[in-house]
Each structure stands twice: as structure tokens, then as C-alpha cells.
Motif scaffolding. Structure first.
Motif, PDB file in Angstrom:
ATOM      1  N   PRO A  71       0.830  -1.212   0.000  1.00 13.42           N
ATOM      2  CA  PRO A  71       0.000   0.000   0.000  1.00 13.42           C
ATOM      3  C   PRO A  71       0.862   1.259   0.000  1.00 13.42           C
ATOM      4  CG  PRO A  71      -0.733  -1.563   1.666  1.00 13.42           C
ATOM      5  CD  PRO A  71       0.575  -2.052   1.173  1.00 13.42           C
ATOM      6  N   ASN A  76      -4.372   5.381   1.506  1.00 13.10           N
ATOM      7  CA  ASN A  76      -5.569   4.592   1.777  1.00 13.10           C
ATOM      8  C   ASN A  76      -6.119   4.910   3.168  1.00 13.10           C
ATOM      9  OD1 ASN A  76      -5.520   2.612  -0.623  1.00 13.10           O
ATOM     10  ND2 ASN A  76      -3.451   2.434   0.213  1.00 13.10           N
ATOM     11  N   TYR A  78      -8.166   3.508   6.670  1.00 18.71           N
ATOM     12  CA  TYR A  78      -8.417   2.332   7.506  1.00 18.71           C
ATOM     13  C   TYR A  78      -9.349   2.760   8.639  1.00 18.71           C
ATOM     14  CZ  TYR A  78      -7.148  -2.527   8.080  1.00 18.71           C
ATOM     15  OH  TYR A  78      -7.171  -3.912   8.050  1.00 18.71           O
ATOM     16  N   PHE A 122      -1.638   4.262   6.841  1.00 20.01           N
ATOM     17  CA  PHE A 122      -3.001   4.593   6.417  1.00 20.01           C
ATOM     18  C   PHE A 122      -3.477   5.872   7.088  1.00 20.01           C
ATOM     19  CE2 PHE A 122      -2.604  -0.061   6.464  1.00 20.01           C
ATOM     20  CZ  PHE A 122      -2.939  -0.363   5.152  1.00 20.01           C
ATOM     21  N   GLN A 165     -14.052   5.411  -2.358  1.00 23.17           N
ATOM     22  CA  GLN A 165     -12.837   5.865  -1.702  1.00 23.17           C
ATOM     23  C   GLN A 165     -11.975   4.655  -1.332  1.00 23.17           C
ATOM     24  OE1 GLN A 165     -13.278   9.173   1.165  1.00 23.17           O
ATOM     25  NE2 GLN A 165     -15.492   8.945   0.890  1.00 23.17           N
ATOM     26  N   PRO A 166     -10.677   4.857  -1.195  1.00 23.34           N
ATOM     27  CA  PRO A 166      -9.770   3.723  -0.952  1.00 23.34           C
ATOM     28  C   PRO A 166      -9.776   3.262   0.497  1.00 23.34           C
ATOM     29  CG  PRO A 166      -8.510   5.755  -1.118  1.00 23.34           C
ATOM     30  CD  PRO A 166      -9.923   6.116  -1.424  1.00 23.34           C
ATOM     31  N   ALA A 168      -9.078   0.452   2.915  1.00 21.52           N
ATOM     32  CA  ALA A 168      -8.288  -0.782   2.862  1.00 21.52           C
ATOM     33  C   ALA A 168      -8.824  -1.853   3.794  1.00 21.52           C
ATOM     34  CB  ALA A 168      -6.829  -0.480   3.192  1.00 21.52           C
ATOM     35  N   ALA A 775      -4.599  -3.418  -0.929  1.00 20.98           N
ATOM     36  CA  ALA A 775      -5.264  -2.147  -0.648  1.00 20.98           C
ATOM     37  C   ALA A 775      -5.669  -1.529  -1.977  1.00 20.98           C
ATOM     38  CB  ALA A 775      -4.337  -1.214   0.128  1.00 20.98           C
ATOM     39  N   PRO A 776      -6.628  -0.576  -1.958  1.00 21.39           N
ATOM     40  CA  PRO A 776      -7.060   0.028  -3.229  1.00 21.39           C
ATOM     41  C   PRO A 776      -5.929   0.724  -3.973  1.00 21.39           C
ATOM     42  CG  PRO A 776      -8.657   0.468  -1.494  1.00 21.39           C
ATOM     43  CD  PRO A 776      -7.479  -0.151  -0.832  1.00 21.39           C
ATOM     44  N   ILE A 777      -5.048   1.406  -3.271  1.00 16.05           N
ATOM     45  CA  ILE A 777      -3.946   2.123  -3.930  1.00 16.05           C
ATOM     46  C   ILE A 777      -2.643   1.460  -3.501  1.00 16.05           C
ATOM     47  CG2 ILE A 777      -2.783   4.336  -4.228  1.00 16.05           C
ATOM     48  CD1 ILE A 777      -5.382   5.716  -3.567  1.00 16.05           C
TER      49      ILE A 777
END
Length: 812
Positions: A71, A76, A78, A122, A165-166, A168, A775-777
Motif C-alpha cells: 500500500p 488509503n 483504515y 493509512f 474511496q480507498p 483498505a 489495498a485500493p492504492i
């Protein structure tokens, strides 16, 4: 889930050189060792050492590297979600702190390195959850006083809040005792990131007594129309007695003389109490109460449990982990507006006398009577009586008004009518006149009494309006009344054209069938032995209009037995027809039962009242109020659905539906059952899904009972009809229903979302593992497998080792 790494080559253009060079090296080495005076094993060792050294030199050309996704730091989100409900105040056995203190220690006082690691990787968002989800500036704001644990709803809200939205992952700290009733297996995991539940609490059971489930049933059984059943779980009180007490709750200060079904004052005193002995350290037991409501309309009752102590003020042996789950409220809806039943008979008889006397003792049923006392005159009698136009019954009287029956009209007497216009024209001919009744009883009346339109109206009354119809076994009823090929006959639960005659059956005795034993409104005694004794004492009946076959789906509840032939015939038969119910009582002289009642038991009156309650039990009203618990983003809500019908029972779309919600909360410090009231006004909006349906949502915030008053007005503002309902809100009882942590719920939500259940001690290792979790990013981290100088050094060492082995053999 940790992502796998990948081996990459920085200079792939050197791969052909690597392959070709290694191939040539193998051939040259094989040729060079061909004539060397070494053993096979020594040749193989030297060959492999030199080949490995050459391979390492060639690998320096392609520069292999190891790459892995991780990540992007700070890109991201959390979410850390902490349970803020009252269940976190439990002190588990063997632990020196409450669950809430354990959460505070993990998040505030002794967070550990995991908090810093998580914050470095995060953007951490902090939330608390009880009855709803709410954001926190700091976890020190947790108070652990929430009335519910809407864990599944909170997770769903987080997924919706971070949509696009990212996000995680979610770290959930809770004991897993969710009260929102949502199965994790039914949740949509597509909108949720991995959830990592942290289990707070001990699996060791606490000493506790709790009401796990409570149900309330209202029956037509006259002695105990309400049955309250409570399932109780007990932990840690083996050999002790558990006492359950039932209280009537006063909803207004002016209810100073609450009484139970026997007339005893019950304010501040239990209506009834039961005791059970705990059989084991972990036990389940059941308590069952039967009672009559203390008042019509909506009433509340409170069930309380306690461990029976030794009488001392401070008895430590009866202490529990919590007392919040020892009591619950129950709601009883006893109709405040009586149901009206229309009795229609072809002639005066004793059956109506005893039926009317029986129902006069029931404040929830009113009997209106329409009894024919003279038939209409035949046409051949019209001639020869010049100037006479009224029914021959009026000969010699000077009755001449608009209500005087004519020659071709029967003469009726109307009994127990509400006003002068009710039943003035005989049996109703319009839906709005007939549909005001909940049921119709037809007795000793031939089918020719009704017109075809009236028969069709009765059929709609049962099938569409949902009313009840019962035909008694008078002489001109059923088969003798020629109902076989009529709309009324088609509704009956028995066949009238079996082709067999029952002539010769002079008397019968009534007995219950298997299905009759199962219906509380058919039985008159509380035990089987007493009921059999009652049946044996009943007289034989002589007015018989029996049938032999019942229709599919009909239930035979009583049967008539011929004492001479021992053959049985259906006596009391019931079936559903459309939205309503039809019944047949094939015996026509039930009044004989009362005449032979030497003990004065009043069994006939009780039987009539219970049969009428069974007939109208499911009859809908013009306004029906349906209460449904619903999950909303603001917490658990009560959905109010109101169906409004006009006098013809057609949906009303233009009504104004006003709701008055009265909250009845316990008064602090009072033990007499008095509850303080507060009111709020709501307006129900028309539904777009169904005509005549109105809907409103109310979110109860306080613990206690809720009384709902519904008033419907027409477009001019005139009130049409009123109704009431009620419910109870026991968040504490639901919150503490189970004290043990719900590990199964935590496992289910973790598996559903791809997470893992953690212990508080696992958090540091878990936080370190997040650097390689999905994670998204993400970004790539490239690591060289080795450095070129090191590789040259290893290759030279291998060459030196091979030279040393050959020199040792004198072959260098």
C-alpha cells in the motif's frame, strides 16, 4: 491477504547470451574433464563447482530483482470501529477489568506499536457503534452506555460511506453480540473491505439469569385468553431456585386500582409468580403464565426474574453479572371496540336465547338478532281479502306506517340493534350494511329466504371482506334448507348432496376429534382428564341435521356419535374460505345442554363464547395496524403500516392518517409499576406500492412501552375511525441476552469479507503484516536479489575451491 512477490529481470537482452554461454561452458567442461585421473564423484564435484561459478558470472549480466506490491503510505483509509454498547461493561470471570476497560486499554491507555504502524501506512478513521454509527475525534470519548449493538448495520454504513474511496480495511473491537439481527452470511460483502474483528471478553461463562425469548399468544380460550411463555437461560446457580413474577404495568397515574382477572388489586404486586429449581450449572428452563387482561385495549405486563436468596440483605450467592436481562415488557392488545355478530333465524327458538345470554357476558362481542316471526303470505291468499295489503300477522291491529310488512314480506323482530335504522329492511342488501358485522350466524332458515343477490353478498362478505359465517343445525338448515346448489352451500365446509339419508338417527352424543383437542377454543377444561369428564356428563341431542362428508381442507373438530350404531358424523366443522372462515354446527338443540346442567357450570355459555371467538379470531377490521421492526441508518426503527378501508372494504387513498405515539418509560425509584408518559405526533404517508396503505417510521430511543393511537379522517376532516396498537422496546434485555462473546458471529463476518479474527495480543504482528496486504492504492517495491560485487566474490570462491580440490589430487 498478503500479496505474492514476483521475480523480474532488469536486462532481458542478455538472456540469449546467458543461455548460449552456459551451453558452451557445459560442453567445454565435459571435454576438459574427459581424461583427468579422478574418480566419478570427484569429477562431478569439480564439474558442478566450476559450472556454478560460470553461471553466477553470467547472471550478473541480466540483473535479477524481486518486486512486491505494498500500500502507498497515507493514500488509503483504515477504519477502526469500537463497540460502545452496554455489554462492554461486563466483567468476565478471571479478568480484573471490564470489556470496555480492555478496549480503552488497547486504543487509549496502552495502544502499543500497532497504532503507530497503522497510522504510518493509512489514514485512520475512528468510529464508535451502539444503536448507530458515529464518528469519534478520539477513543477516549467512548462511554459504553449504548442501548444496542448494531454491528452489521454499522459495517454496512461504513461500506456505503467510503464508497468510491480507498478503504483498505476495518478493525472491529467488540464482543460480537450484535442486536440488529442481521446474519453475516446474508450481508453483501462486495461493498466491504476485509474486516478484522478483535474479540473482547472471555469464553468462561458468567453467573447470570437471562430471558432468552418471550412469546405471547392470545387465544379464544375463555379461562386464560393470554398465554405468556418465557425461555430462561441460567449459568452458575445449580441447585438454586429461580422465581419469575408477572406484573401489570400502570401506564397512567390515575390507574390506581389495577386489578387482575379475579378482581384483586395488583398495583405494585405481582399478578402471579412461579419458581423453578436449576438442575445444572448451565441450564435452560421455561415459565408459562396464563391470565386474563386487566383492561380492554392496549395493556403492558412486566416479567421479572430473580434468584431466591436466604433472606439476608447482602447475599453474595445470588449476585449476577448483570440484572438488565432479568426483565422484559409484554404487550397485550385486547379489542376495546366490540365485534358485532348478526344472528339470523327462521323462527323464534331457544338457541338464540342461550346464545344471546352467553354473549351478553362477553364485553368484546355484541349479538344483533334478526328473527323471522311470520313468513310472507302465499300469492293465492292475496285474493279474497280486498283492501288488505299488510302481512296477515297484523290482522286486528291498527299498525299502518312505512315499516309495516306487506303481504309478500316476512315479519321480523330486531334485537340488540344499535339504532332504529339497523336491519330495518330485513337482511342487508348492501355491502356497507352487511360488512359492518364481523360474522353471520344462520339458524333454521331455508335458502329461499335469501335472494340471489343476497347470497352473492354473503359470499363476498366471507371471501373478500374476510368475515365469518356459521350455520347451525336447525331443522331447515343445511340439506333440509336446500342450500346444496347455492353460493352459501358452496362456502360450507361440508357436502350437502351426498345422496345418503340419515333418517333414523334419533339422538347423538358429542365428542372431540383429534383436531378438536388441539384447538383451545373447542376445549372447556384445562386438562384432558377434566375435559373427558365434561364430555361424559353432556346430554344427548335430538335435533339433528347431520352430514357425512367434509370438503378437502376442512377440519372436523367435533363429531356426533349414534349410541345405537356407534357411527360417527361430523358435528362441528371449520374451514378457510377466501379471506374468511365458514363453520357448521350440525346439532340444532345445544340449548338442551343448559337445561340438563344440574351443577350450574355454565358450560354452554362458555362454549358459545369460545366458538364465537374462534369464528371471528382472524376477521380484519376496516383499519388494520401492522407494526414491523426495521433496520435504518439511525438505528432500530418501528415501521407503522396502516391499511384503511371504507364501509364496503374498498381501499381509501385520500385519507388523513394521524399517529400519536405515547412513550411509557419507567419512573426512576418507583416499584409500583407506574410509568411516565410523553407524546409525539406523526403523519403516515400513502404508500406507492399498495392502495389504501399508509406508512410511517418511528425510532424508539427510550426503554419501555409504546402506545400508538391511530385516527383516520376523510378529506373534509371528519374522523372516520380510530384504532390503537402497542409495542415494547427492551434494548437492555436484547443487549445482555447472551453474555459470552459471540465468536461465531466474528468468524462469520471475517470469512465473509476476507479478514481474520484477532486477539488483542495479535495486533502488533497484524499491523506489521499490513504493509504487504492488498489495498485500493498500491505501489511496487523492487529489491535486488544480490549485488554484483558480492556475486563476483562468490564465483571466485567457487573457482578457488575447484582448483584446491584438483591440486590436492596433484592434477592442478
Amino acid at each position: 491477504m498478503e500479496l505474492p512477490g514476483q521475480l523480474i529481470v532488469s536486462s532481458p537482452q542478455w538472456l540469449p547470451v546467458l543461455v548460449g554461454g552456459l551451453s558452451c561452458s557445459i560442453l567445454v567442461l565435459l571435454w576438459s574433464y574427459r581424461g583427468v585421473g579422478l574418480s566419478f564423484g570427484q569429477k562431478t564435484t569439480c564439474f558442478l563447482l566450476k559450472l556454478l561459478a560460470i553461471a553466477l558470472l553470467f547472471l550478473c549480466l541480466i540483473e535479477p530483482q524481486w518486486t512486491q506490491q505494498k500500500p502507498v503510505a497515507g493514500a488509503n483509509f483504515y477504519a477502526v470501529l469500537a463497540d460502545n454498547s452496554q455489554s462492554m461493561t461486563i466483567s468476565d470471570p478471571g479478568l480484573k477489568q471490564t470489556r470496555g476497560e480492555a478496549v480503552t486499554g488497547v486504543l487509549v491507555t496502552e495502544p502499543g506499536p500497532w497504532r503507530d504502524s497503522l497510522g504510518d501506512m493509512f489514514q485512520v478513521r475512528q468510529y464508535g457503534v451502539d444503536s448507530r454509527l458515529h464518528g469519534l475525534r478520539d477513543f477516549s470519548e467512548l462511554t459504553f452506555d449504548g442501548g444496542a449493538s448494531s454491528l452489521a448495520v454499522a459495517l454496512r454504513q461504513l461500506g456505503a460511506r467510503f464508497e468510491g474511496q480507498p478503504l483498505a480495511g476495518i478493525l472491529l473491537l467488540s464482543d460480537g453480540n450484535a442486536t440488529d439481527g442481521i446474519d453475516p452470511g446474508q450481508m453483501d460483502a462486495a461493498s466491504l473491505p476485509p474486516v478484522y474483528p478483535v474479540l473482547i471478553g472471555s469464553d468462561q461463562p458468567s453467573r447470570d439469569v437471562s430471558i432468552s425469548r418471550m412469546t405471547l399468544n392470545q387465544t379464544a380460550f375463555e379461562d386464560a385468553p393470554v398465554t405468556l411463555h418465557a425461555d430462561v437461560d441460567v449459568a452458575g446457580f445449580e441447585g438454586r431456585e429461580i422465581e419469575a413474577k408477572l406484573y401489570a404495568v400502570a401506564s397512567r397515574p390515575d390507574e390506581s386500582k389495577l386489578k387482575n382477572g379475579t378482581g384483586d388489586e395488583v398495583r405494585g404486586l405481582p399478578m402471579d409468580s412461579l419458581k423453578r429449581t436449576v438442575s445444572s450449572d448451565q441450564a435452560s428452563m421455561a415459565f408459562r403464565f396464563q391470565f386474563r387482561p386487566v383492561q380492554p385495549g392496549i395493556s403492558f405486563y412486566r416479567l421479572e426474574l430473580s434468584v431466591v436468596g436466604d433472606g439476608s440483605v447482602e447475599d453474595a450467592s445470588i449476585e449476577e453479572a448483570t440484572y438488565a436481562n432479568n426483565r422484559r415488557l409484554a404487550v397485550v392488545d385486547r379489542d376495546s371496540v366490540p365485534h358485532r355478530i348478526l344472528y339470523v333465524a327462521g323462527r323464534p327458538n331457544w338457541e338464540y336465547k342461550f346464545l344471546n345470554r352467553a354473549l351478553a357476558e362477553d364485553d368484546q362481542i355484541q349479538l344483533a338478532g334478526l328473527i323471522r316471526i311470520a313468513k310472507k303470505a302465499p300469492k293465492f291468499e292475496y285474493k279474497g281479502r280486498q283492501g288488505e295489503t299488510s302481512n296477515p300477522l297484523y290482522r286486528g291491529f291498527d299498525k299502518k306506517d312505512e315499516f309495516t310488512e306487506q303481504l309478500d314480506q316476512a315479519v321480523f323482530t330486531r334485537l340488540n340493534i344499535k339504532d332504529e335504522t339497523e336491519l330495518v329492511g330485513g337482511f342487508p342488501k348492501r355491502a356497507e350494511d352487511l360488512f359492518r358485522y364481523a360474522a353471520i350466524i344462520l339458524d333454521d332458515l331455508e335458502s329461499d329466504f335469501f335472494t340471489r343477490d343476497q347470497m352473492s353478498l354473503i359470499q363476498k362478505f366471507v371471501s373478500e371482506r374476510g368475515g365469518g359465517m356459521m350455520m347451525l343445525g336447525g331443522y331447515e338448515s343445511l340439506t333440509r334448507g336446500a342450500y346444496a346448489q347455492t353460493p352459501i352451500g358452496r362456502m360450507l365446509p361440508v357436502y350437502l348432496n351426498s345422496g345418503r339419508t340419515l333418517e333414523g338417527v334419533e339422538k347423538v352424543a358429542l365428542e372431540l376429534t383429534r383436531e378438536g383437542w388441539l384447538q383451545p377454543w373447542v376445549r372447556l377444561r384445562s386438562t384432558e382428564a377434566l375435559e373427558k369428564s365434561r364430555l361424559a356428563s353432556m346430554p344427548e341431542f335430538r335435533v339433528i341435521n347431520l352430514v357425512q362428508e367434509v370438503k378437502p381442507g376442512a377440519s372436523v373438530l367435533m363429531q356426533a356419535r349414534d349410541p345405537y350404531s356407534s357411527e360417527t358424523y361430523p358435528a362441528l366443522v371449520s374451514q378457510r374460505y377466501g379471506s374468511g372462515r365458514t363453520m357448521v354446527m350440525a346439532v340444532g338443540d345445544l340449548w338442551r345442554w343448559q337445561m340438563h346442567d344440574a351443577t350450574g357450570s355454565g358450560d354452554l355459555g362458555k362454549a358459545w363464547r369460545q366458538m364465537m371467538r374462534g369464528l371471528i379470531a382472524d376477521v380484519p377490521k376496516r383499519m388494520q395496524v401492522d407494526l414491523r421492526r426495521e433496520h435504518t441508518d439511525a438505528g432500530m426503527a418501528m415501521g407503522v403500516y396502516v391499511k384503511v378501508r371504507d364501509e364496503k372494504f374498498w381501499p381509501v387513498d385520500s385519507a388523513d392518517v394521524q399517529l400519536t405515539v405515547k412513550t411509557l418509560a419507567p419512573v426512576s425509584g418507583r416499584e409500583d409499576g407506574i410509568m411516565q408518559a410523553s407524546e409525539i405526533q406523526l403523519t403516515a404517508e400513502p404508500s406507492l406500492k399498495e392502495p389504501g396503505l399508509y406508512h410511517a417510521t418511528y425510532i424508539p430511543r427510550m426503554e419501555g412501552g409504546y402506545h400508538l393511537g391511530v385516527e383516520v379522517s376523510d378529506s373534509s376532516g371528519a374522523s372516520i375511525i380510530r384504532e390503537e396498537a402497542g409495542w415494547s422496546n427492551d434494548p437492555s434485555a436484547e443487549e445482555f441476552q447472551s453474555l459470552a462473546p459471540n465468536r461465531a458471529w466474528m468468524d462469520a463476518i471475517a470469512q465473509k469479507t476476507g479478514g481474520k479474527v484477532l486477539e488483542p495480543g495479535d495486533l502488533n504482528d497484524w499491523a506489521q503484516s499490513l504493509q504487504f496486504e492488498a489495498a485500493p492504492i498500491m505501489e511496487s517495491q523492487v529489491t535486488p536479489i544480490w549485488h554484483t560485487p558480492h556475486l563476483f566474490g562468490v564465483a571466485l570462491a567457487l573457482f578457488a575451491l575447484e582448483w584446491f580440490l584438483r591440486r590436492k589430487r596433484g592434477l592442478a
